[in-house]
Design an enzyme around this catalytic site. Structure first.
Site, PDB file in Angstrom:
ATOM      1  N   CYS A 172       9.617   2.664   7.996  1.00  0.00           N
ATOM      2  CA  CYS A 172       9.545   3.772   8.947  1.00  0.00           C
ATOM      3  C   CYS A 172       9.036   3.317  10.314  1.00  0.00           C
ATOM      4  O   CYS A 172       9.286   3.984  11.325  1.00  0.00           O
ATOM      5  CB  CYS A 172       8.622   4.849   8.404  1.00  0.00           C
ATOM      6  SG  CYS A 172       9.241   5.612   6.910  1.00  0.00           S
ATOM      7  N   GLU A 176       5.997  -4.829   6.304  1.00  0.00           N
ATOM      8  CA  GLU A 176       5.838  -3.751   7.289  1.00  0.00           C
ATOM      9  C   GLU A 176       4.363  -3.671   7.654  1.00  0.00           C
ATOM     10  O   GLU A 176       3.493  -3.878   6.794  1.00  0.00           O
ATOM     11  CB  GLU A 176       6.301  -2.417   6.699  1.00  0.00           C
ATOM     12  CG  GLU A 176       6.058  -1.248   7.658  1.00  0.00           C
ATOM     13  CD  GLU A 176       6.694   0.067   7.206  1.00  0.00           C
ATOM     14  OE1 GLU A 176       7.044   0.179   6.017  1.00  0.00           O
ATOM     15  OE2 GLU A 176       6.815   0.966   8.047  1.00  0.00           O
ATOM     16  N   ASN A 178      16.688   2.281   9.227  1.00  0.00           N
ATOM     17  CA  ASN A 178      15.900   2.141   7.994  1.00  0.00           C
ATOM     18  C   ASN A 178      16.327   3.217   7.010  1.00  0.00           C
ATOM     19  O   ASN A 178      17.322   3.078   6.328  1.00  0.00           O
ATOM     20  CB  ASN A 178      14.411   2.218   8.326  1.00  0.00           C
ATOM     21  CG  ASN A 178      13.539   2.291   7.080  1.00  0.00           C
ATOM     22  OD1 ASN A 178      13.741   1.541   6.143  1.00  0.00           O
ATOM     23  ND2 ASN A 178      12.592   3.215   7.046  1.00  0.00           N
ATOM     24  N   GLU A 179      15.576   4.321   6.984  1.00  0.00           N
ATOM     25  CA  GLU A 179      15.922   5.410   6.051  1.00  0.00           C
ATOM     26  C   GLU A 179      16.583   6.545   6.820  1.00  0.00           C
ATOM     27  O   GLU A 179      16.037   7.638   6.924  1.00  0.00           O
ATOM     28  CB  GLU A 179      14.666   5.891   5.322  1.00  0.00           C
ATOM     29  CG  GLU A 179      14.199   4.906   4.259  1.00  0.00           C
ATOM     30  CD  GLU A 179      12.977   5.378   3.505  1.00  0.00           C
ATOM     31  OE1 GLU A 179      12.304   6.324   3.957  1.00  0.00           O
ATOM     32  OE2 GLU A 179      12.679   4.769   2.458  1.00  0.00           O
TER      33      GLU A 179
HETATM   34  O1  AHR Z   1       7.089   1.375   2.186  1.00  0.00           O
HETATM   35  C1  AHR Z   1       6.537   2.486   2.810  1.00  0.00           C
HETATM   36  C2  AHR Z   1       7.595   3.370   3.448  1.00  0.00           C
HETATM   37  O2  AHR Z   1       8.400   3.931   2.464  1.00  0.00           O
HETATM   38  C3  AHR Z   1       8.563   2.679   4.359  1.00  0.00           C
HETATM   39  O3  AHR Z   1       8.089   2.573   5.630  1.00  0.00           O
HETATM   40  C4  AHR Z   1       9.748   3.573   4.332  1.00  0.00           C
HETATM   41  O4  AHR Z   1      10.944   2.904   4.608  1.00  0.00           O
HETATM   42  C5  AHR Z   1       9.675   4.216   2.976  1.00  0.00           C
HETATM   43  O5  AHR Z   1       9.823   5.586   3.061  1.00  0.00           O
END
Ligand code: AHR
Length: 659
Positions: A246, A47, A377-378
């Site tokens: 994120c 990321e 994602n989340e």
């Molecule tokens: O790894 C950092 C963040 O942690 C990521 O973007 C997210 O998916 C998680 O909350």
């Protein structure tokens, strides 16, 4: 006679010290494969957080090369310019905005009144790392506007302004033209800057001022930082999850990641403020933007280079639920779904298809053979499940061969998690992503997490996990041995459940020592150097020895999941003809193990790789990058028994050739 009490005392002492080390007998049954281990078992998750892409993997050294940041002069200094009292000795630059191209709106118009009087300096990403004797490729786009500027002098300088390498470009036309040159560095410097001065006077327009090391990964011009890719390559990852995290979702829908804006010529990729720029008040990074130099083409290419299955994650019409949680109404979800469909075409479609052609034009006519796609994602709640169903239907209809990865939210338990898992199970979701950022104890206590999972239910992707030495998102978290060792112990549980767990990845992957927002991270780097943390070496030991078949290893008929602080898993690699046993001792004492090898004939000597430290707080660093790294040894098999001492706080991989 008087000697006997002394002798007895001596024997007693020896007996006590021998019994000090815990003794555990393990039974390894290699006669049958408990489960196939998926080649995707140990992968990585990239990321753009902590300057991982811009300022990191993407080897561009000029920050804000196109003057497109929200503050268009950010990263650029004009020490000799005096905006308020323009005199003969000075010069001035003005950002000009043309509105016709969202990706490249601005350029810099520079008025030079005196050759000595004006300089434009780029500060790089917390400086520029240059190495003595190395060559750097400079390029810029220029148009002479008026007057007669006959030369653009570009130099690398140190903090005192001393030149560390120089080149000169002769601008020839009033039309926009790209110029290229090379600079060879005369010294090694971690915090160099790029200085531009001029010969002659007049007005000149500049744009896309770029500097890359010539020595990139696979020597690709405008490519990736070699040392960082090498660290990834050495891991031998089974897959590469990208681009988030994120970052996929965006703080608002407008700020979400849109893959279509990350392909094609770099100058046409519309920049986005990086969500980690403003996410943490305690770690603001106002100069963090995404230029998408590592876009979706580079991502697929990197996956191919690493031999890793690509696992792209796409937004599903929900902005980050920790931020605005903005939702796309269901009847407006069409373009989002189409993005997913088109991504599959971009990766796999024939060159005659519209998106396959874009890939081909970028230099890869062959398909990338993408097999997985992640939706969201989340995300959590009914809003996610409703949207997931819409994506699932469309993808299955057009590309039934693609495996869809869904998400269970940000936490490994609790209401949101339970709800998501339940609903996704009902939908027969093939693979569900779970995330856990928890204390090291949690990892040691949860090695049995997947033992109770439904063997006929969805497969699991442990997509983001890392032990947090202080607390989630605390800037004081460390990549210490306690965390790494706890992860090693936990991972025996992932491996032991390889029939359910098919993908796993630590998070986050990378952090710039001067530009990070989140810690812990697997790899740390500055502008010159990089190193793997203890956590990196844990991942590496697993990923380099995944095996093809899970074997049963037990003590007293039970899996080895923390009794006496001992953890173990075993696999066979049918291709390499190897037996691999992973043992973790999280205790402060040595432990004796004797492993009875059943159902296999092996060589009598094997190789061991040990990761250990007596100090649970120990960390690797730029000064001591390999403090905690695997040490190779050997061991013997006698009468089909592996008998070894496992040192306190150790993770050992035993490898034996099968006859
Ligand atoms: O790894 C950092 C963040 O942690 C990521 O973007 C997210 O998916 C998680 O909350």
């Amino acid at each position: 006679m008087k000697k006997y009490p002394l002798l007895l005392f001596g024997i007693l002492c020896i007996t006590i010290s021998l019994s000090w080390a815990q003794q555990t007998v393990l039974e390894l049954d290699a006669s049958q494969s408990v489960a196939k281990i998926q080649p995707t078992m140990y992968g990585i998750f990239f990321e753009d957080i902590n300057f991982a892409a811009d300022g990191g993997l993407y080897a561009e050294m000029v920050k804000n090369r196109g003057f497109e940041f929200l503050e268009p002069k950010m990263g650029w200094l004009e020490p000799k310019s005096d905006r308020f009292s323009l005199n003969e000795k000075s010069g001035i630059s003005t950002i000009m905005t043309t509105s016709d191209n969202a990706a490249n709106r601005n350029f810099n118009r520079i008025l030079v009144n005196n050759s000595e009087g004006y300089e434009l300096i780029n500060e790089g990403f917390r400086g520029m790392g240059i190495k003595e004797g190395a060559t750097y490729n400079l390029s810029l786009v220029a148009a002479k506007h008026s007057g007669n500027i006959s030369g653009i002098i570009v130099q690398l300088i140190d903090k005192d302004g001393k030149s560390l390498g120089k080149t000169e470009i002769t601008p020839t036309t009033t039309e926009w033209k790209k110029y290229s040159a090379q600079i060879t560095a005369t010294a090694t410097e971690a915090k160099a800057r790029l200085k531009i001065t001029f010969k002659g006077t007049g007005t000149i327009d500049l744009d896309m001022i770029s500097l890359f090391p010539q020595d990139t990964w696979k020597n690709r011009p405008g490519g990736l930082r070699k040392d960082l890719v090498q660290l990834l390559y050495d891991l031998e990852p089974g897959f590469l999850r990208f681009p988030g995290g994120c970052i996929v979702e965006g703080r608002t829908l407008a700020q979400r990641y849109q893959w279509k804006k990350t392909v094609g010529p770099v100058e046409n990729r519309e920049l986005l403020i990086n969500r980690w720029n403003t996410e943490f008040r305690h770690r603001p990074t106002p100069d963090y933007f995404q230029t998408f130099g590592v876009g979706f083409f580079e991502y697929f290419q990197l996956s191919e280079d690493l031999g890793a299955e690509p696992l792209p994650i796409l937004g599903c019409g929900m902005a980050c639920q920790f931020n605005t949680g903005e939702l796309v109404p269901l009847d407006e979800l069409g373009p989002y779904v189409q993005d997913a469909i088109d991504l599959i075409e971009f990766a796999n479609g024939p060159v005659t298809s519209p998106w396959g052609k874009v890939r081909s034009d970028m230099g890869h006519p062959e398909p990338f053979n993408m097999k997985y796609i992640g939706i969201g994602n989340e995300q959590w709640g009914p809003e996610y499940i409703t949207r997931y169903k819409i994506f699932e239907k469309a993808i299955k209809e057009k590309y039934p061969e693609i495996t869809i990865v869904s998400g269970s939210g940000p936490f490994p338990d609790g209401e949101q998690f339970e709800y998501g898992m339940e609903e996704l199970k009902k939908l027969d979701a093939p693979i569900i992503d779970e995330h856990y950022y928890r204390p090291p104890e949690w990892f040691r206590e949860n090695a049995t997490r997947y033992d109770s999972y439904d063997r006929n239910g969805p497969k699991i992707f442990a997509g983001e996990y890392a032990a947090q030495s202080v607390a989630i998102a605390s800037p004081d978290n460390k990549n210490n041995w306690n965390c790494a060792l706890s992860e090693a112990a936990y991972m025996t549980g992932l491996e032991r459940n390889a029939d359910v767990v098919v993908m796993t990845s630590y998070a986050p992957l990378m952090a710039h020592a001067d530009g990070w927002q989140w810690t812990p991270d697997m790899i740390w780097f500055n502008n010159l150097e990089s190193y793997g943390t203890a956590n990196y070496y844990v991942q590496k030991l697993y990923a380099n020895h995944p095996g093809t078949d899970l074997l049963s290893i037990t003590s007293d008929g039970q899996a080895v999941t923390g009794k006496n602080k001992l953890f173990a898993s075993a696999v066979k690699d049918a291709n390499k003809k190897e037996l691999i046993i992973k043992v973790v001792n999280t205790s402060e004492n040595s432990q004796e193990i004797s492993v009875n090898l059943k159902g296999v004939k092996t060589e009598s000597e094997g190789t061991s790789l040990t990761l250990t430290s007596t100090d649970l707080e120990a960390v690797n660093s730029f000064d001591s990058p390999k403090k905690i790294s695997p040490k190779e040894g050997s061991f013997n098999i006698k009468k089909r028994v592996l008998a070894e001492t496992i040192e306190p706080y150790s993770f050992v991989v035993f490898k034996l050739k099968i006859k």
